[in-house]
Design an enzyme around this catalytic site. Structure first.
Site, PDB file in Angstrom:
ATOM      1  N   ASP A 103       0.865  -1.183   0.000  1.00 42.62           N
ATOM      2  CA  ASP A 103       0.000   0.000   0.000  1.00 42.62           C
ATOM      3  C   ASP A 103       0.906   1.239   0.000  1.00 42.62           C
ATOM      4  O   ASP A 103       1.386   1.660  -1.054  1.00 42.62           O
ATOM      5  CB  ASP A 103      -0.902  -0.104   1.235  1.00 42.62           C
ATOM      6  CG  ASP A 103      -1.996   0.935   1.294  1.00 42.62           C
ATOM      7  OD1 ASP A 103      -2.247   1.600   0.294  1.00 42.62           O
ATOM      8  OD2 ASP A 103      -2.613   1.084   2.367  1.00 42.62           O
ATOM      9  N   LYS A 131      -1.111  -1.519  -4.665  1.00 47.22           N
ATOM     10  CA  LYS A 131      -1.827  -0.251  -4.860  1.00 47.22           C
ATOM     11  C   LYS A 131      -0.796   0.852  -5.072  1.00 47.22           C
ATOM     12  O   LYS A 131      -0.497   1.609  -4.139  1.00 47.22           O
ATOM     13  CB  LYS A 131      -2.606   0.099  -3.586  1.00 47.22           C
ATOM     14  CG  LYS A 131      -3.993  -0.441  -3.461  1.00 47.22           C
ATOM     15  CD  LYS A 131      -4.639   0.206  -2.230  1.00 47.22           C
ATOM     16  CE  LYS A 131      -5.943  -0.449  -1.868  1.00 47.22           C
ATOM     17  NZ  LYS A 131      -6.483   0.099  -0.601  1.00 47.22           N
ATOM     18  N   VAL A 153     -10.065  -3.037   0.259  1.00 49.14           N
ATOM     19  CA  VAL A 153     -10.296  -4.441  -0.082  1.00 49.14           C
ATOM     20  C   VAL A 153     -10.173  -5.354   1.139  1.00 49.14           C
ATOM     21  O   VAL A 153      -9.351  -5.122   2.033  1.00 49.14           O
ATOM     22  CB  VAL A 153      -9.349  -4.932  -1.202  1.00 49.14           C
ATOM     23  CG1 VAL A 153      -9.797  -4.413  -2.551  1.00 49.14           C
ATOM     24  CG2 VAL A 153      -7.901  -4.535  -0.950  1.00 49.14           C
TER      25      VAL A 153
HETATM   26  C1  PRP Z   1      -1.040  -4.806   5.805  1.00 47.69           C
HETATM   27  C2  PRP Z   1      -0.381  -5.697   4.780  1.00 47.69           C
HETATM   28  C3  PRP Z   1       1.007  -5.160   4.707  1.00 47.69           C
HETATM   29  C4  PRP Z   1       0.848  -3.705   5.029  1.00 47.69           C
HETATM   30  C5  PRP Z   1       0.912  -2.934   3.756  1.00 47.69           C
HETATM   31  O1  PRP Z   1      -0.773  -5.321   7.056  1.00 47.69           O
HETATM   32  O2  PRP Z   1      -0.384  -7.042   5.172  1.00 47.69           O
HETATM   33  O3  PRP Z   1       1.850  -5.758   5.660  1.00 47.69           O
HETATM   34  O4  PRP Z   1      -0.443  -3.532   5.621  1.00 47.69           O
HETATM   35  O5  PRP Z   1       0.751  -1.583   4.012  1.00 47.69           O
HETATM   36  P1  PRP Z   1       1.867  -0.497   3.707  1.00 47.69           P
HETATM   37  O6  PRP Z   1       2.392  -0.748   2.337  1.00 47.69           O
HETATM   38  O7  PRP Z   1       1.085   0.785   3.783  1.00 47.69           O
HETATM   39  O8  PRP Z   1       2.900  -0.564   4.764  1.00 47.69           O
HETATM   40  P2  PRP Z   1      -1.522  -4.845   8.388  1.00 47.69           P
HETATM   41  O9  PRP Z   1      -0.638  -3.876   9.123  1.00 47.69           O
HETATM   42  O10 PRP Z   1      -2.902  -4.367   8.050  1.00 47.69           O
HETATM   43  O11 PRP Z   1      -1.561  -6.162   9.244  1.00 47.69           O
HETATM   44  P3  PRP Z   1      -2.199  -7.600   8.894  1.00 47.69           P
HETATM   45  O12 PRP Z   1      -1.280  -8.259   7.889  1.00 47.69           O
HETATM   46  O13 PRP Z   1      -2.186  -8.317  10.205  1.00 47.69           O
HETATM   47  O14 PRP Z   1      -3.595  -7.393   8.343  1.00 47.69           O
END
Ligand code: PRP
Length: 180
Positions: A103, A131, A153
């Site tokens: 992201d 993204k 999503v």
């Molecule tokens: C989500 C995903 C990535 C991160 C990406 O994890 O799994 O690790 O966000 O976002 P970024 O590019 O903005 O850093 P999240 O912190 O939501 O934890 P999860 O995997 O436990 O859902």
């Protein structure tokens, strides 16, 4: 099968399965006759990870890591903390980090730097979703399943408030859910 919390299916389970098979084939060819250590980033990548590893032929070891952002603003501040480290050293190994989504790029930038300091033989990033429009830091995945627009999503491992990870498709959340 979904309720009104879901606006639409973005990537169906059939489309995911087809793409995961392709990615597994590509990785198998790229690492022919070489051992791979697949690293699952908990928790979001768990479903993709389980499917991807079974689409790879050759020698595969698996390990798990969990990192988390500090507080609410960290996706922009770039502060990330280790929640659970790998169980094994990765020095001299061919490591592929498996993510559900890139992201802002903050999490993966941190993780890549941290793991490179351990001197793996090689280090690649494999993500199901990307993204690019949301990047706060420059970051590119080496294997990317689907590039998507900036929509919220859920499903296939991705959550809203720890819910909906078990949905088999990647779905767009209805705005009413997160706008309250
Ligand atoms: C989500 C995903 C990535 C991160 C990406 O994890 O799994 O690790 O966000 O976002 P970024 O590019 O903005 O850093 P999240 O912190 O939501 O934890 P999860 O995997 O436990 O859902």
């Amino acid at each position: 099968m979904y309720g009104k919390e879901i606006k639409k299916i973005l990537v169906s389970k059939e489309a995911i399965a087809k793409r995961v098979a392709e990615m597994g084939e590509q990785i198998s060819n790229d690492y022919a006759n070489q051992k791979i250590t697949l690293v699952c980033t908990l928790r979001g990548a768990c479903v993709f990870f389980a499917d991807l590893m079974r689409a790879i032929h050759g020698d595969v070891e698996i390990d798990f890591i969990a990192v988390s952002s500090y507080g609410a603003d960290t996706k922009t501040s770039g502060e990330v903390k280790m929640v659970k480290d790998l169980s094994e050293p990765i020095k001299g190994k061919n490591v592929i980090v498996v993510e559900d989504i890139i992201d802002t790029g903050v999490t993966l930038s941190y993780l890549k730097k941290l793991l490179l300091a351990r001197e793996p033989k090689s280090l690649k990033i494999c993500t199901l979703l990307d993204k690019p429009s949301r990047r706060k830091v420059t970051f590119e995945g080496d294997y990317v399943g689907f590039e998507i627009e900036n929509e919220y999503v859920v499903g296939y491992g991705l959550d809203f408030d720890q819910q909906m990870r078990h949905y088999p498709d990647v779905c767009v959340l209805s705005p009413e859910v997160y706008e309250g």
